[in-house]
Each structure stands twice: as C-alpha cells, then as structure tokens.
Design a protein around this motif. Structure first.
Motif, PDB file in Angstrom:
ATOM      1  N   SER A 436     142.339 102.206  19.797  1.00  0.00           N
ATOM      2  CA  SER A 436     142.214 103.469  19.070  1.00  0.00           C
ATOM      3  C   SER A 436     141.398 104.483  19.865  1.00  0.00           C
ATOM      4  CB  SER A 436     141.564 103.223  17.702  1.00  0.00           C
ATOM      5  OG  SER A 436     140.261 102.687  17.844  1.00  0.00           O
ATOM      6  N   THR A 437     140.354 104.017  20.566  1.00  0.00           N
ATOM      7  CA  THR A 437     139.561 104.931  21.389  1.00  0.00           C
ATOM      8  C   THR A 437     140.388 105.488  22.531  1.00  0.00           C
ATOM      9  OG1 THR A 437     137.556 103.680  20.846  1.00  0.00           O
ATOM     10  CG2 THR A 437     137.449 105.169  22.727  1.00  0.00           C
ATOM     11  N   ALA A 438     141.201 104.640  23.163  1.00  0.00           N
ATOM     12  CA  ALA A 438     142.047 105.109  24.264  1.00  0.00           C
ATOM     13  C   ALA A 438     143.025 106.177  23.775  1.00  0.00           C
ATOM     14  CB  ALA A 438     142.795 103.928  24.877  1.00  0.00           C
ATOM     15  N   VAL A 453     143.524 110.357  34.086  1.00  0.00           N
ATOM     16  CA  VAL A 453     142.452 111.300  34.411  1.00  0.00           C
ATOM     17  C   VAL A 453     141.548 111.516  33.210  1.00  0.00           C
ATOM     18  CG1 VAL A 453     141.970 113.683  35.069  1.00  0.00           C
ATOM     19  CG2 VAL A 453     143.769 112.418  36.237  1.00  0.00           C
ATOM     20  N   LYS A 454     142.129 111.580  32.025  1.00  0.00           N
ATOM     21  CA  LYS A 454     141.295 111.764  30.830  1.00  0.00           C
ATOM     22  C   LYS A 454     140.383 110.561  30.613  1.00  0.00           C
ATOM     23  CE  LYS A 454     143.351 115.179  27.810  1.00  0.00           C
ATOM     24  NZ  LYS A 454     143.578 115.505  26.396  1.00  0.00           N
ATOM     25  N   LEU A 455     140.897 109.362  30.808  1.00  0.00           N
ATOM     26  CA  LEU A 455     140.052 108.178  30.688  1.00  0.00           C
ATOM     27  C   LEU A 455     138.935 108.211  31.716  1.00  0.00           C
ATOM     28  CD1 LEU A 455     142.642 105.289  30.126  1.00  0.00           C
ATOM     29  CD2 LEU A 455     141.050 106.232  28.453  1.00  0.00           C
ATOM     30  N   GLN A 456     139.274 108.534  32.962  1.00  0.00           N
ATOM     31  CA  GLN A 456     138.258 108.572  34.012  1.00  0.00           C
ATOM     32  C   GLN A 456     137.177 109.599  33.703  1.00  0.00           C
ATOM     33  OE1 GLN A 456     138.914 108.764  38.628  1.00  0.00           O
ATOM     34  NE2 GLN A 456     138.960 110.851  37.844  1.00  0.00           N
ATOM     35  N   ASP A 457     137.576 110.810  33.320  1.00  0.00           N
ATOM     36  CA  ASP A 457     136.595 111.856  33.033  1.00  0.00           C
ATOM     37  C   ASP A 457     135.744 111.506  31.828  1.00  0.00           C
ATOM     38  OD1 ASP A 457     137.579 113.213  35.153  1.00  0.00           O
ATOM     39  OD2 ASP A 457     138.660 114.744  34.007  1.00  0.00           O
ATOM     40  N   TRP A 458     136.313 110.821  30.855  1.00  0.00           N
ATOM     41  CA  TRP A 458     135.529 110.442  29.676  1.00  0.00           C
ATOM     42  C   TRP A 458     134.430 109.462  30.055  1.00  0.00           C
ATOM     43  CZ3 TRP A 458     135.347 105.880  26.418  1.00  0.00           C
ATOM     44  CH2 TRP A 458     134.664 106.087  25.219  1.00  0.00           C
ATOM     45  N   PHE A 459     134.751 108.488  30.884  1.00  0.00           N
ATOM     46  CA  PHE A 459     133.737 107.536  31.304  1.00  0.00           C
ATOM     47  C   PHE A 459     132.729 108.168  32.262  1.00  0.00           C
ATOM     48  CE2 PHE A 459     136.920 104.241  30.110  1.00  0.00           C
ATOM     49  CZ  PHE A 459     136.111 103.484  29.288  1.00  0.00           C
ATOM     50  N   ALA A 460     133.214 108.911  33.249  1.00  0.00           N
ATOM     51  CA  ALA A 460     132.350 109.372  34.333  1.00  0.00           C
ATOM     52  C   ALA A 460     131.605 110.656  34.016  1.00  0.00           C
ATOM     53  CB  ALA A 460     133.178 109.567  35.604  1.00  0.00           C
ATOM     54  N   MET A 498     138.040 100.617  31.396  1.00  0.00           N
ATOM     55  CA  MET A 498     139.112 101.575  31.664  1.00  0.00           C
ATOM     56  C   MET A 498     140.433 100.863  31.923  1.00  0.00           C
ATOM     57  SD  MET A 498     139.397 104.631  34.483  1.00  0.00           S
ATOM     58  CE  MET A 498     140.977 105.435  34.770  1.00  0.00           C
ATOM     59  N   ALA A 499     140.400  99.729  32.649  1.00  0.00           N
ATOM     60  CA  ALA A 499     141.633  99.000  32.898  1.00  0.00           C
ATOM     61  C   ALA A 499     142.227  98.464  31.593  1.00  0.00           C
ATOM     62  CB  ALA A 499     141.377  97.861  33.876  1.00  0.00           C
ATOM     63  N   ALA A 500     141.391  97.933  30.705  1.00  0.00           N
ATOM     64  CA  ALA A 500     141.893  97.429  29.427  1.00  0.00           C
ATOM     65  C   ALA A 500     142.476  98.556  28.581  1.00  0.00           C
ATOM     66  CB  ALA A 500     140.768  96.716  28.675  1.00  0.00           C
ATOM     67  N   MET A 501     141.797  99.707  28.553  1.00  0.00           N
ATOM     68  CA  MET A 501     142.302 100.830  27.761  1.00  0.00           C
ATOM     69  C   MET A 501     143.595 101.376  28.358  1.00  0.00           C
ATOM     70  SD  MET A 501     138.603 102.612  27.020  1.00  0.00           S
ATOM     71  CE  MET A 501     139.137 103.885  25.898  1.00  0.00           C
ATOM     72  N   ALA A 502     143.693 101.397  29.698  1.00  0.00           N
ATOM     73  CA  ALA A 502     144.934 101.851  30.323  1.00  0.00           C
ATOM     74  C   ALA A 502     146.096 100.935  29.945  1.00  0.00           C
ATOM     75  CB  ALA A 502     144.764 101.914  31.835  1.00  0.00           C
ATOM     76  N   ILE A 507     150.000 101.673  30.722  1.00  0.00           N
ATOM     77  CA  ILE A 507     149.851 101.952  32.151  1.00  0.00           C
ATOM     78  C   ILE A 507     149.473 100.645  32.846  1.00  0.00           C
ATOM     79  CG2 ILE A 507     148.676 103.346  33.883  1.00  0.00           C
ATOM     80  CD1 ILE A 507     147.946 105.313  31.668  1.00  0.00           C
ATOM     81  N   PRO A 508     150.244 100.172  33.822  1.00  0.00           N
ATOM     82  CA  PRO A 508     149.860  98.944  34.543  1.00  0.00           C
ATOM     83  C   PRO A 508     148.492  99.114  35.192  1.00  0.00           C
ATOM     84  CG  PRO A 508     152.126  99.566  35.045  1.00  0.00           C
ATOM     85  CD  PRO A 508     151.541 100.705  34.285  1.00  0.00           C
ATOM     86  N   ALA A 509     147.616  98.136  35.000  1.00  0.00           N
ATOM     87  CA  ALA A 509     146.240  98.270  35.481  1.00  0.00           C
ATOM     88  C   ALA A 509     145.705  96.905  35.891  1.00  0.00           C
ATOM     89  CB  ALA A 509     145.349  98.893  34.402  1.00  0.00           C
ATOM     90  N   ARG A 510     144.777  96.930  36.831  1.00  0.00           N
ATOM     91  CA  ARG A 510     144.016  95.754  37.244  1.00  0.00           C
ATOM     92  C   ARG A 510     142.664  96.240  37.756  1.00  0.00           C
ATOM     93  NH1 ARG A 510     147.530  94.130  42.700  1.00  0.00           N
ATOM     94  NH2 ARG A 510     146.789  95.829  44.034  1.00  0.00           N
TER      95      ARG A 510
END
Length: 816
Positions: A436-438, A453-460, A498-502, A507-510
């Motif tokens: 839900s947060t993602a 990019v939105k996930l990255q900017d939110w964290f960073a 961030m990987a889990a939310m992606a 979005i494929p993530a590791r």
C-alpha cells in the motif's frame, strides 16, 4: 532437598552451561530464557515422576511427552488440537519449521537472526540434550557418560562459531559438567551413610591416605579422570570441525563444488557482516584500483546479487556455475541503442581481505585473474572454488559503463514473461503496508521508470528517512514494515525495502552487495575501505538491463539517468519520464551542513512554533492587580509574536542576502563576487526548501537546479533563472576565470515567484509563516547556548579555586 533432586538440578544447570556456547551464534539471545523455563518444567516433571516412583523408561516417557507439549504450545499452537495436543497438522508445521531452520543456518552469517526455524532448533536441541543428560545422570545414576551429549552440544557451537567457541564458553561448559560429577559423587556417598570431608589432622591415621577415607576418594578420582578425558576431547574436536565463514567480508561457508564444468553455489546473507563493516572503529583498506574511466562516480564494485526474497530477507539463489570464459556473455537485456563506454580497471586486494566472491565492476566483459574461480552467469559474478579467496590478489577487469537516458528508461517495453515472474515474486507473509505504501508513493506515475524514481526520491530525499548504521538490522516479515514506520536505518534497510516495494509494483528487482567507488588518492589510484561497504537495489528495464538506483541518503551517488531530461519540451506521444510532484514532506532530513543528523526542519520547534492554549482562569472580582498586568502583558505579547519569529527571521535573512549592497547583489567576479554568488545560491536553496524541496548536498549545482525545476514544476522563465544562478555558482567554484554575472538577486526573486505560482495555497502559507529553512535559526541558537554554557562552566569560582589550588601544590612540590 534430596540427593536426586539436587542431582537433577545440577543436570539442568550443566545443560544450560553447555548451551551458553550457542549464544554468540544468534542475535538476540532471548531464546535462552525460553529454553531455561521449558527445561525447568521438564526437569520438575522428571523429579515428580521419580518421587512417585515410576520406572526409568516411564519417567523418560513422561519427560518426553511434556517436552513435546511445551514445544507445541510455544511454536505451533494454531495447528494443534485445542492449542495443546499435537496432531497431523502440528507435525507438518514442525516439519516446515525444521526445514526452514536448517536452511536459515546455512544462509545467515554469524550472528544470525533468530528466525522461527532457528529458534525451534535451539530450544528443542537444548531440551533434547537436557532430557538425555537427566536420563543418564539422574534416572540411571551415571553422570560420567552424560558428558557425551554435553560435549556434542558444545562441539556444535564451537564448530559453527567463527574461529571456534571462545575460552569463556568452554570454561562455563566445563564448570557445568564438573558440577554434575561432583553432585553425582556426593549423591553416591550419601547412600553409604556418613560423608567424610577433609581428614582430621589430630586423629591418628587420619591422613588422606588412611583406609577409612579410601572408599570416599575412589569415585571422585574416577570422576576426575573421566572429566579430564571429556574436556580434552572437547578441546580437540572443535579444531577438526569446519567453521562457518564471515559472510560478506570474510570467508563464506558456501562455495562451488569440485566438479570441472558445473556445480551450484549458495551463500550466507551478508546483512549482518555489512553492518559490522560499517561500524568498525578502525577503517581498513579492502582494495585499491586504477581505471581508465574518466568519471568513477558510477564505478560500484559488485560482489553478489541477492535475487530471492522470502519475506524474511534477501539472499542469492542457488545457481549453476561454469568455468570462467575468455569473454563473458553480453549483459541480459542491453540493446545496442544504449550508450556505453568500455573501460579497463586494475584491482589489488588487501592481504587480510579473504572472501570467496570477487569484487567486479558491473557489467564485466572480461576478467584476467589467476586461481580457481568459477562464473555464475545469472548474477555475472565470480566465486572461488576449493578454498580460493580474494586474499592479496591482483587482477584486471574489462567492463562497460552503461549510460542510458531517462527517455530510454521511460520508453522501455515490458520485460520477458519468465524474467518478470521470477523477479517480481513476493511472499504471502509480506505485510500489506509495504504494497500500500508503494502504491501511495507512486500514485500518478505512468511508467515503471517514473515509479522507480519516485520510490528512490521518497527514500533518499522526501520521505524523512535518516541514515544510521547503529540501528539493529532486524529480521522477519515485519522488518520492512518496522523500517517504513521508524524511518531510520542503513543501506541494507533502504535497498531491501525499495526492491521489495518495486516487486509489488510489478518491476523486476534484486539487491546488489559490494562497495561504493571509494576515495581518490594522490597517486591516481582509488582506495576502497570497510566504510565503503554498501547495498543497493537493481531494477530491470528491457533494452537497458539491470539498472542501479540509490535510495540510501548520504551514501553513494544518484545516477544521472535518475534525473529526467528537462532540456527540451515534451514531445507528443512521448512517455512522461518525470514522476509527479510529491506532496510536501511533513518531516525531512537535512542534507546541508547547517542541519545536523537527527534534526528535522519541518518538524523542529523553531520552525513551527505553536501558540499555547490560553488559561481558563478568571480574574478576581476586584480586577487584576497592576503587577499582574505588568507581568502578563509582555508575556502575552511574546506569545503573540512567537509564531512570527520564523517569518521575520526569514524575511530579514533574504533581504540581507539579496540587498543591492549586500552579498547577493554584486557582480559574480568582483571582490565580493564569490560571496554574492554563494549567498544567492544559498537563498535559492532555502527558498526551495521552504516549498518542500529538501536540499541535497551530494548534487552538483546544475543537478540541484534541475531537481528544483522538476519538483517545483517551474515555468520556462523561472527555470531559466534557476539555471543562471547555478551556472554562476559553478563559475565561481570551478572556472579559473569566472565570467561576470549580474542580476542574481533578481533571478532568485523570479524563482521565488515561480514556486509561489505553482504551489497550492496551503503550501504558500506554510512557506511564508513556517518556512522549513528556519531550522537554521534553531541550530544557531543551540550553538550559541552551548557556547554560553561552556564559558559559564569554565568561569565558575569553584573551577578557578581548583586551578589555584593545583598551582599551589605544583609550586610546593617544585620547592621541595
């Protein structure tokens, strides 16, 4: 207490003493308390059964039954009949927990988190050893053989510990076993009648060698011999057992097989070792390198990719390994349309750095190295074979620096179905708040790139997160939810989350683990140390491949492609690479030197003072006294003016920076040119901060201006003004002969007007009456107050008296 009850108590104590050797293997150690309580209950049941009395086998059966019931209530009550009695479902649940525990033991570095499976192995193992010791020493009155299960328990701990169990744990286990032997000897002697102590020197023939004392000392001598034998075996056996490695920065336990052309690899999770590396009191060089790359900001050295997520943590999958080819295969998903640069890097590792994953730039095309190394194609990593590690190595790597643009990422097509299924898996145990947060953060983003990019900017930048390596790494399904709630952690928390939310967004993530580029040295090499250990997420985009993002604040560098291209207008039909403007943060960490760690500009008391509620007390019938009016009048005026302090301070600071005769009103190349440009730039950053765009000191002026233009949605004229101010600052900082620039104050005012025009009414009022940049005022006041307290402390009469007394004493000693 009877002799048997005392012996049973000593058997339980001996078991717990041997179990203490397991404490360094896991964190936290709360499991030992559960094991102690359950062991005490099981020992009490045995004592009651022997008091009935029951036959030996029936006593053991009763203890075994109570052990199973206790474990059922503690671990699988939901699958048990009436929450107590184990049935088929409970047996299946125990099987799943045991399998999970065995996998976790081979997966984690020491100290491992206490997962449910590991907790079951620990508690059940201690209870089983305690049952065997109790049966041998108490039920069948043979304490000496009870040392064998105790030895097994200690040997398991010593074999798994890094470098063997410490001497303290050995002494504790040995003391427990000797206590058991002593209790058993006293119990035997008590059945013969009187127990003799030390010999009476006054009695004839009463020395230690008298016949009267011979029977008393024979069992003790036998017990001592057996105890010495068992303790000797305990010292020898751990030396012959293999030890679990150190994970990321030490020898790992998992390695490839001995086959020539294939095999599989597995590795421990590097989470704990990574945190230990970042918290080392002394920073040590891990490796250094020399490269042909002109820009090393993106030259991350990758060790391993964690691509399997089970809800508890990320870990590398078991993959097939092959011999290292002459040239490594092309990176998956990378098309020829994406810009790239081929570079060569020569790497030398330290003599103390020994682990079996080879640090490499990603993606490597060719590796020239000697030794027994194998290649894992999926993660594009090299792993040591048959004891091969990274100690004191020199090797050359040819790699690619892939330079995609934001437009290429935004226009990336959907990835292949098989890859999408494998790298978007999330377990059912993942807390719903993660998904839900993602979705809430990426609302309005139309492409996978915009969501990333939105996930990255939110964290960073915008989410109010704080970087702190002292935070417990955490484990379990709730670890990510806890981190999203507390908003404090280090690179593992940010990359894992961030990987889990992606993945929840499709979005494929590791997660990649390795080192940031390091520090440039005067001799042209670059040094990488323990403090550069890092973890970051990699997201897959078709046509580009696995792409690095940087969600960790104040660590590493945000790649250029994470900033959308704002140089031209949006073309018709072109996907929007820029994520929608985020809501103004309610609490954000400062990235500038004027706001220290732990201070939150948006939430500081100096920036957002509140009006205290007025008292409900009524004046007396005679009216307030003049003294009360004199006291309450200034107080009420102060209360009314207090909310205006940030506004007044901010207006004064802006007018001083941008006044015609002030620092920001002159030319950028005259005597005060540097001060003028920097003052105008600082005012531009603070103005953007007031409108919710938190400064980021890791960005260049040009990138910072681009971010303000993007987030603030500035129109062309204010955007051009922001670029002019950034160019003036770059001229002052980097150009040998800066060009003259005027009108910076007007440019800043134009940016301010543009931000006001694009902001909603609530944000405009917040920027005016409670500007976030007023946190600088709070910090300045705190510094002044600390300085005043220090001066007062050093000027106290008692301090002066102590100094004078010390001077007199020194004078007396010198005269003497």
């Amino acid at each position: 207490m009877s002799g048997r009850a005392r012996l049973a108590l000593c058997a339980a104590v001996a078991t717990l003493c041997a179990a203490c050797a397991l404490l360094p293997l896991v964190d936290p150690i709360s499991w030992i308390l559960q094991a102690t309580i359950l062991l005490a209950i099981m020992t009490g049941v045995g004592a009651l059964a022997r008091r009935v009395p029951l036959a030996g086998p029936l006593t053991i059966a009763a203890q075994l039954l109570i052990m199973v019931l206790l474990l059922t209530v503690l671990f699988v009550p939901a699958d048990a009949v009436l929450g107590l009695l184990p049935g088929p479902d409970a047996a299946a649940a125990f099987g799943r927990l045991l399998r999970s525990g065995v996998q976790d033991v081979g997966r984690y570095a020491i100290p491992a988190p206490v997962t449910p499976g590991i907790r079951l192995l620990l508690v059940a193992g201690v209870l089983l050893i305690g049952l065997i010791v109790d049966a041998l020493a108490v039920t069948y009155r043979s304490a000496a053989p009870a040392g064998l299960p105790l030895l097994a328990l200690y040997s398991v701990a010593a074999g798994l510990a890094q470098g063997g169990a410490g001497w303290l744990w050995f002494l504790i286990a040995a003391a427990g076993y000797l206590l058991l032997l002593l209790a058993e000897g006293r119990d035997r002697l008590s059945q013969w009648g009187r127990v003799f102590g030390a010999a009476d020197p006054g009695r004839p023939g009463g020395g230690p060698g008298s016949a009267a004392y011979g029977p008393a000392t024979a069992p003790v001598r036998t017990g001592r011999r057996i105890g010495a034998l068992v303790l000797g075996i305990a010292l020898v056996v751990p030396a012959a057992l293999p030890s679990l490695g150190d994970g990321l920065l030490g020898p790992t336990g998992g390695g490839p097989g001995r086959g020539g052309g294939g095999g599989t690899i597995s590795a421990v999770n590097p989470l704990v070792s990574l945190q230990d590396s970042l918290n080392q009191p002394e920073d040590r060089e891990v490796l250094n390198y020399r490269t042909t790359a002109a820009d090393t900001r993106d030259l991350y050295l990758r060790i391993v990719a964690l691509d399997q997520f089970d809800g508890t943590t990320w870990k590398p999958s078991e993959r097939t390994v092959t011999d290292v080819p002459e040239r490594l295969p092309e990176p998956p998903g990378l098309s020829s349309a994406v810009g790239r640069e081929r570079i060569n890097t020569s790497i030398s590792t330290a003599g103390w750095y020994a682990q079996n994953w080879l640090p490499l730039p990603y993606p490597a095309s060719r590796v020239d190295i000697s030794g027994r190394w194998r290649f894992e194609p999926q993660g594009r990593t090299l792993v040591g074979d048959r004891g091969q590690n990274t100690r004191d190595l020199q090797y050359q790597v040819e790699s690619l620096q892939v330079r995609p643009t934001s437009r290429q990422l935004a226009a990336a097509p959907a990835p292949p179905g098989e890859l999408l299924r494998e790298y978007t898996k999330v377990p059912a145990s993942l807390p719903p708040v993660v998904r839900s947060t993602a979705r809430r953060i990426t609302r309005g983003a139309s492409t996978a790139y915009a969501k990333a990019v939105k996930l990255q900017d939110w964290f960073a930048l915008d989410g109010g997160f704080t970087y702190n390596t002292e935070v417990r790494a955490g484990s379990g399904a709730e670890a990510i939810a806890r981190f999203l709630r507390q908003k404090e952690g280090f690179c593992v928390h940010f990359s894992f989350s961030m990987a889990a939310m992606a993945r929840t967004l499709g979005i494929p993530a590791r997660v990649a683990v390795g080192f940031t580029p390091g520090t440039k040295q005067p001799d042209g090499t670059t040094s990488v140390s323990l403090k550069d250990a890092h973890a970051w997420p990699e997201l897959y985009f078709q046509g580009i491949g696995w792409t690095r993002f940087e969600p960790t604040p104040s660590r590493g560098s945000i790649p250029d492609y994470a900033y959308p291209d704002t140089s031209g207008s949006t073309e018709p039909g072109r996907p929007d690479p820029a994520p929608a403007r985020p809501a103004p943060p309610t609490q954000g960490p400062s990235a500038t030197p004027s706001c220290g760690p732990g201070e939150h500009p948006a939430g500081s008391g100096a920036a957002c003072p509140t009006v205290p509620a007025q008292s409900g007390a009524r004046p007396s019938d005679g009216g307030p006294s003049p003294w009360a009016v004199a006291a309450l009048g200034p107080a009420a005026l102060l209360v009314l003016l207090l909310p205006l302090v940030p506004l007044l301070w901010r207006l004064r600071l802006r007018s001083r920076r941008l006044a015609p005769g002030g620092p920001g009103g002159g030319r950028a190349t005259d005597a005060g040119g540097a001060a003028a440009a920097l003052a105008a730039w600082q005012e531009l950053l603070d103005t953007a901060w007031d409108f919710g765009i938190v400064p980021d000191e890791s960005l260049t002026p040009r990138r910072a201006a681009a971010r303000i233009i993007r987030v603030g949605e500035l129109q062309p004229e204010p955007a051009a003004a922001a670029r002019r101010v950034a160019e003036a600052v770059e001229q002052i900082l980097y150009a040998p002969r800066p060009r003259p620039v005027t009108g910076l104050a007007g440019d800043v005012q134009q940016v301010l007007a543009g931000l006001r025009a694009g902001a909603p009414r609530a944000l405009r009022l917040r920027a005016l009456f409670a500007p976030r940049s007023a946190a600088r005022l709070r910090r300045a006041v705190a510094a002044r107050w600390a300085s005043l307290r220090l001066r007062c402390r050093t000027s106290r009469p008692s301090t002066a008296l102590r100094r004078a007394t010390s001077a007199l004493r020194r004078g007396r000693r010198q005269r003497a």
